[in-house]
Design a protein around this motif. Structure first.
Motif, PDB file in Angstrom:
ATOM      1  N   SER A 409       0.960  -1.196   0.226  1.00  0.00           N
ATOM      2  CA  SER A 409       0.019   0.065   0.101  1.00  0.00           C
ATOM      3  C   SER A 409       0.752   1.188   0.136  1.00  0.00           C
ATOM      4  O   SER A 409       0.458   2.424  -0.540  1.00  0.00           O
ATOM      5  N   ALA A 410       2.031   1.035   0.702  1.00  0.00           N
ATOM      6  CA  ALA A 410       2.673   2.485   0.796  1.00  0.00           C
ATOM      7  C   ALA A 410       3.648   2.831  -0.629  1.00  0.00           C
ATOM      8  O   ALA A 410       4.074   3.812  -0.748  1.00  0.00           O
ATOM      9  N   GLY A 411       3.536   1.869  -1.607  1.00  0.00           N
ATOM     10  CA  GLY A 411       4.254   2.102  -2.762  1.00  0.00           C
ATOM     11  C   GLY A 411       5.781   2.000  -2.434  1.00  0.00           C
ATOM     12  O   GLY A 411       6.186   1.656  -1.551  1.00  0.00           O
ATOM     13  N   GLU A 412       6.669   2.432  -3.330  1.00  0.00           N
ATOM     14  CA  GLU A 412       7.981   2.646  -3.081  1.00  0.00           C
ATOM     15  C   GLU A 412       8.376   4.023  -3.724  1.00  0.00           C
ATOM     16  O   GLU A 412       7.890   4.432  -4.833  1.00  0.00           O
ATOM     17  N   VAL A 413       9.829   4.266  -3.428  1.00  0.00           N
ATOM     18  CA  VAL A 413      10.337   5.408  -4.017  1.00  0.00           C
ATOM     19  C   VAL A 413      10.725   5.115  -5.563  1.00  0.00           C
ATOM     20  O   VAL A 413      11.348   4.057  -5.645  1.00  0.00           O
ATOM     21  N   ARG A 414      10.178   5.810  -6.511  1.00  0.00           N
ATOM     22  CA  ARG A 414      10.662   5.580  -7.706  1.00  0.00           C
ATOM     23  C   ARG A 414      12.152   5.448  -8.097  1.00  0.00           C
ATOM     24  O   ARG A 414      12.828   6.331  -7.850  1.00  0.00           O
ATOM     25  N   GLU A 415      12.513   4.583  -8.665  1.00  0.00           N
ATOM     26  CA  GLU A 415      14.219   4.156  -8.882  1.00  0.00           C
ATOM     27  C   GLU A 415      14.387   5.506  -9.925  1.00  0.00           C
ATOM     28  O   GLU A 415      15.601   6.027  -9.753  1.00  0.00           O
ATOM     29  N   VAL A 416      13.752   5.758 -10.902  1.00  0.00           N
ATOM     30  CA  VAL A 416      14.135   6.895 -11.756  1.00  0.00           C
ATOM     31  C   VAL A 416      13.247   7.846 -11.815  1.00  0.00           C
ATOM     32  O   VAL A 416      12.024   7.925 -11.856  1.00  0.00           O
ATOM     33  N   PRO A 417      13.712   8.963 -11.455  1.00  0.00           N
ATOM     34  CA  PRO A 417      12.907  10.377 -10.930  1.00  0.00           C
ATOM     35  C   PRO A 417      12.098  10.961 -12.053  1.00  0.00           C
ATOM     36  O   PRO A 417      12.511  10.461 -13.360  1.00  0.00           O
ATOM     37  N   TRP A 418      11.141  11.575 -11.944  1.00  0.00           N
ATOM     38  CA  TRP A 418      10.566  12.423 -12.898  1.00  0.00           C
ATOM     39  C   TRP A 418      11.365  13.504 -13.144  1.00  0.00           C
ATOM     40  O   TRP A 418      11.964  14.247 -12.237  1.00  0.00           O
ATOM     41  N   VAL A 419      11.345  14.174 -14.549  1.00  0.00           N
ATOM     42  CA  VAL A 419      12.093  15.183 -14.938  1.00  0.00           C
ATOM     43  C   VAL A 419      10.971  16.223 -14.894  1.00  0.00           C
ATOM     44  O   VAL A 419       9.908  16.180 -15.316  1.00  0.00           O
ATOM     45  N   ALA A 420      11.176  17.514 -14.179  1.00  0.00           N
ATOM     46  CA  ALA A 420      10.181  18.474 -13.859  1.00  0.00           C
ATOM     47  C   ALA A 420      10.572  19.669 -14.857  1.00  0.00           C
ATOM     48  O   ALA A 420      11.587  20.290 -14.723  1.00  0.00           O
ATOM     49  N   ILE A 421       9.797  20.094 -16.053  1.00  0.00           N
ATOM     50  CA  ILE A 421      10.086  21.377 -16.678  1.00  0.00           C
ATOM     51  C   ILE A 421       9.407  22.491 -15.594  1.00  0.00           C
ATOM     52  O   ILE A 421       8.991  22.393 -14.716  1.00  0.00           O
ATOM     53  N   THR A 422       9.934  23.619 -16.167  1.00  0.00           N
ATOM     54  CA  THR A 422       9.953  24.871 -15.631  1.00  0.00           C
ATOM     55  C   THR A 422       8.458  25.255 -15.063  1.00  0.00           C
ATOM     56  O   THR A 422       8.350  25.223 -13.558  1.00  0.00           O
ATOM     57  N   PRO A 423       7.344  25.140 -15.761  1.00  0.00           N
ATOM     58  CA  PRO A 423       6.049  25.139 -15.250  1.00  0.00           C
ATOM     59  C   PRO A 423       5.525  24.170 -14.028  1.00  0.00           C
ATOM     60  O   PRO A 423       4.860  24.853 -13.071  1.00  0.00           O
ATOM     61  N   VAL A 424       6.243  22.990 -14.009  1.00  0.00           N
ATOM     62  CA  VAL A 424       6.065  22.315 -12.929  1.00  0.00           C
ATOM     63  C   VAL A 424       6.690  22.640 -11.707  1.00  0.00           C
ATOM     64  O   VAL A 424       6.242  22.639 -10.671  1.00  0.00           O
ATOM     65  N   VAL A 425       8.088  23.127 -11.795  1.00  0.00           N
ATOM     66  CA  VAL A 425       8.895  23.578 -10.773  1.00  0.00           C
ATOM     67  C   VAL A 425       8.244  24.600 -10.008  1.00  0.00           C
ATOM     68  O   VAL A 425       8.003  24.789  -8.838  1.00  0.00           O
ATOM     69  N   ARG A 426       7.626  25.726 -10.670  1.00  0.00           N
ATOM     70  CA  ARG A 426       6.790  26.802 -10.251  1.00  0.00           C
ATOM     71  C   ARG A 426       5.639  26.356  -9.487  1.00  0.00           C
ATOM     72  O   ARG A 426       5.392  26.853  -8.333  1.00  0.00           O
ATOM     73  N   ALA A 427       4.994  25.467 -10.306  1.00  0.00           N
ATOM     74  CA  ALA A 427       3.569  24.738  -9.439  1.00  0.00           C
ATOM     75  C   ALA A 427       3.959  24.208  -8.080  1.00  0.00           C
ATOM     76  O   ALA A 427       3.115  24.474  -7.065  1.00  0.00           O
ATOM     77  N   ILE A 428       5.025  23.440  -8.174  1.00  0.00           N
ATOM     78  CA  ILE A 428       5.374  22.721  -6.730  1.00  0.00           C
ATOM     79  C   ILE A 428       5.822  23.660  -5.800  1.00  0.00           C
ATOM     80  O   ILE A 428       5.441  23.896  -4.545  1.00  0.00           O
ATOM     81  N   ARG A 429       6.846  25.053  -6.270  1.00  0.00           N
ATOM     82  CA  ARG A 429       7.203  25.829  -5.325  1.00  0.00           C
ATOM     83  C   ARG A 429       5.836  26.697  -4.493  1.00  0.00           C
ATOM     84  O   ARG A 429       5.915  27.136  -3.553  1.00  0.00           O
ATOM     85  N   VAL A 430       4.886  26.828  -5.351  1.00  0.00           N
ATOM     86  CA  VAL A 430       3.602  27.494  -4.895  1.00  0.00           C
ATOM     87  C   VAL A 430       2.866  26.440  -3.965  1.00  0.00           C
ATOM     88  O   VAL A 430       2.650  27.002  -2.773  1.00  0.00           O
ATOM     89  N   LEU A 431       2.928  25.227  -4.084  1.00  0.00           N
ATOM     90  CA  LEU A 431       2.246  24.487  -3.038  1.00  0.00           C
ATOM     91  C   LEU A 431       3.037  24.428  -1.751  1.00  0.00           C
ATOM     92  O   LEU A 431       2.729  24.197  -0.568  1.00  0.00           O
ATOM     93  N   GLU A 432       4.379  24.402  -2.110  1.00  0.00           N
ATOM     94  CA  GLU A 432       5.326  24.452  -0.905  1.00  0.00           C
ATOM     95  C   GLU A 432       5.231  25.376   0.052  1.00  0.00           C
ATOM     96  O   GLU A 432       5.345  25.333   1.333  1.00  0.00           O
ATOM     97  N   ARG A 433       4.704  26.582  -0.516  1.00  0.00           N
ATOM     98  CA  ARG A 433       4.357  27.673   0.341  1.00  0.00           C
ATOM     99  C   ARG A 433       2.878  27.520   1.129  1.00  0.00           C
ATOM    100  O   ARG A 433       2.630  28.520   1.863  1.00  0.00           O
TER     101      ARG A 433
END
Length: 717
Positions: A409-433
């Protein structure tokens, strides 16, 4: 004694539970799971101790839904379902995908079907599971089948009934339910006829381009342009609410309240108002924060002077002391943000960020729900001084198994990470705030902005809630587009139904495969994604090896290529002529290409799609922006595809390529586009006009070359 010895010798037989036995035995609860465990005697059994996925709802079994006459027996077999493991000898008969234990949601599906059967038996006066004989199985299977369920769904449901028999055999006190007849006779005769509409096939439709375009534009506006204003307004609103909550009733506060409100009441001026659950009320917290009065003092004044009625007649906004810096179409998007409005805007901001992430990463919804603050750190500079890619490190869940081969149920950390393009990074930074450090980016507790400090929800916002928030976001956007005079940017209804989280992944693949030039927003980003997806390297985008988004993209690309071949064949048969260095190869390819009817995609199609695309030189790709078809052969391509790429870089198409094919339709489109450019050239300054006219001339020359060199299909075969 013989029975006890038999049970002791058989590790799959469970001990008999007592009233105080835990519903979930300790060995099945992960160390980090802190959800309360129910007791066997409880009327409600929580399955939360089995759930570690933050995006999964915490489900429970309510025993009031089971007929009393069958409840004791059903409790024993359900407890065996929760804590038992199906025998390996049985699993070997069910294929490689069969597991000894399933997930909590799967257990709930079985429980629903078992209780449904129990109610059916109870209605027929059957009060013991042992009396569910072969005749009852046949009768119930026939009724369940005739309720309109699909063939695949029926097969799954009948498998759940088989499990009722299997888990009963694992109980220390089996009820003696009989083996369903389809286990010995075969299941085909018990299933509905196949009609091509089985839900196990991937019939999820991509979002319409006319829907996705404005939806993505507005989501990016929130993240890029509005986020700073909204977050500042939310902080100011919470500050005012904290001040209001800490006020103490004094004569001075009462006097200040009267001096603030009564002149407004008596003069007929508008009164400070805020929306609460869609209705206007006096903005009590706003008034309290500005006067020092308590809610009780305000309530007495409201009642005495019937202020609530006056608020409905003449409401006034309550501007927050926040400077608006965001713009829309070059002008401020708000004069101010009002008290109360900040709550709605915060919810829409979280929704917008989720839309950007789920669409522009290709993640599954549950993978987005599992993201935590800090999952996408800024990359360290590389040795040559450039900045590396942003990588998202988080969990994935599909087909993740524990050491025993059962669902984890807990899944696992993905061996190969996702690549985040700039709009995604900005969206993550907003949610982190919006959430504390280390918390889920879509934490239900912190995104419940309508009840801050209220009931603390577990895990991430559920998918159903996210879907409702997307619908609410769409309503807000359409209202705002009308207010801003941007009716062309309203979000229309999608012809295939509601916009939901599950449709974005398919849509990304659809647009990468079919809209390479960018007929909707973020064309450059689509091109970037295609480049990364084509590399097929271990650091590839949104995939583990060839799984993940690669398989979805291959399916969409194969479907698009087959559609291109079919249209090309139809045009040629209708008499259109064909030109280009790859014309003869394209004619041969089109004659051999399959024609896919409908939109259902079987699960087995992904491997076939990959093999279909790997046939270098015989796959046709439409490029509507270049007005041609590419008969992609890797060594001929001038678009510089990556090594191993099976598709062209359609956004980098170059003239003179040996893979080019054109029809009379393309020539007509070239001339139409040239006419449009000439018309545009008449409305711009001279230097720009000359460049546009030169471009139009090149398009006409290309069309003329086609006319001079084109041949019929008969001449090419």
């Amino acid at each position: 004694m013989t029975s006890a010895l038999a049970n002791e010798a058989d590790p799959y037989i469970l001990p008999a539970p007592t009233p105080d036995s835990p519903v979930v035995l300790p060995q099945w609860i992960s160390p980090g799971n802190t959800h309360p465990n129910s007791r066997y005697r409880d009327p409600v059994w929580s399955l939360a101790p089995l759930i570690d996925n933050p995006g999964t709802s915490l489900v429970a079994i309510h025993w009031k839904n089971c007929p009393a006459s069958l409840r004791d027996e059903m409790k024993l077999v359900t407890w065996a379902l929760i804590n038992g493991e199906r025998r390996p000898t049985f699993l070997r008969t069910k294929g490689l995908s069969a597991r000894g234990r399933g997930s909590a949601p799967t257990m709930m599906q079985k429980y629903y079907e078992w209780f449904r059967l129990a109610r059916w038996l109870h209605q027929r006066g059957i009060s013991r599971l042992a009396d569910c004989t072969e005749d009852q199985w046949r009768a119930y299977a026939g009724e369940r089948r005739d309720e309109g369920i699909s063939r695949v769904h029926a097969e799954m449901v009948f498998g759940y009934f088989t499990d009722l028999w299997v888990y009963d055999l694992l109980s220390a006190r089996p009820a003696g339910i009989s083996c369903p007849p389809w286990e010995t006779e075969g299941i085909d005769d018990y299933l509905p006829a196949a009609d091509g509409a089985d839900t196990a096939e991937n019939s999820t439709e991509p979002l319409d381009p006319q829907v996705l375009g404005p939806l993505l534009i507005w989501a990016l506006r929130f993240v890029d342009d509005f986020a700073g204003d909204i977050l500042a307004a939310w902080e100011e609103q919470r500050r005012l609410m904290d001040v209001a909550a800490s006020n103490t009733a004094t004569s001075a506060s009462r006097t200040a309240l009267k001096e603030y409100l009564l002149p407004l009441v008596n003069s007929g001026a508008p009164l400070p108002a805020a929306h609460v659950k869609g209705r206007l009320y006096l903005a009590r917290d706003y008034v309290a924060a500005h006067t020092g009065a308590t809610h009780a003092q305000i309530e007495r004044l409201v009642t005495r002077y019937k202020i609530q009625d006056l608020v409905l007649e003449r409401p006034a906004p309550c501007p927050l002391n926040v400077t608006v810096t965001g713009e829309i179409e070059g002008r401020p998007w708000r004069e101010h943000i009002s008290f109360g409005e900040a709550t709605t805007l915060m919810q829409h901001l979280g929704t917008a960020a989720a839309i950007v992430i789920v669409y522009l990463t290709g993640m599954r919804p549950q993978e987005v729900q599992a993201l935590r603050s800090g999952c996408c750190p800024d990359p360290d500079p590389t040795t040559d001084g450039t900045t590396g890619r942003h990588l998202i490190r988080s969990h994935h869940f599909k087909n993740v198994l524990d050491d025993n081969g059962n669902h984890a149920s807990a899944g696992e950390v993905r061996e190969v990470p996702w690549v985040a393009i700039t709009p995604v990074v900005r969206a993550i930074r907003v949610l982190e705030r919006m959430v504390p450090e280390g918390e889920l980016l879509l934490s239900a507790a912190h995104h419940d902005v309508h009840r801050p400090g209220g009931k603390q929800h577990q895990g991430a916002i559920r998918r159903t809630s996210l879907n409702r928030r997307i619908e609410s976001f769409t309503v807000w956007v359409n209202r705002e587009a009308e207010v801003q005079g941007l009716t062309g940017q309203a979000i229309p209804e999608d012809p295939y139904g509601a916009i939901g989280m599950s449709r974005f992944r398919r849509t990304l693949a659809w647009h990468v495969a079919r809209r390479p030039g960018g007929l909707i927003a973020l064309a450059i980003q689509y091109g970037h994604m295609r480049t990364v997806l084509d590399t097929r390297t271990s650091s590839g985008y949104a995939s583990r090896s060839r799984r993940g988004l690669h398989s979805v993209l291959d399916v969409e690309t194969a479907l698009a290529a087959a559609d291109t071949a079919a249209r090309f064949r139809d045009r040629a048969v209708a008499g259109e002529k064909i030109s280009g260095p790859a014309a003869r190869r394209a004619v041969t390819t089109a004659g051999q290409a399959p024609r896919f009817e409908g939109r259902l995609v079987p699960k087995t199609f992904a491997k076939k799609a990959t093999a279909f695309l790997a046939r270098d030189g015989v796959v046709l790709y439409d490029n509507p922006d270049a007005f041609l078809i590419c008969a992609f052969k890797h060594d001929n391509a001038l678009c510089e595809p990556e090594p191993g790429a099976t598709a062209p870089r359609q956004y980098a198409c170059k003239s003179g390529c040996g893979n080019t094919v054109r029809t009379d339709t393309h020539a007509h489109q070239l001339r139409s586009r040239a006419d449009e450019i000439d018309e545009l050239a008449g409305h711009v300054p001279g230097p720009i006009a000359r460049k546009l006219q030169a471009n139009a001339s090149r398009l006409r020359e290309t069309a003329a070359t086609h006319d001079a060199t084109a041949q019929t299909i008969e001449a090419l075969t």
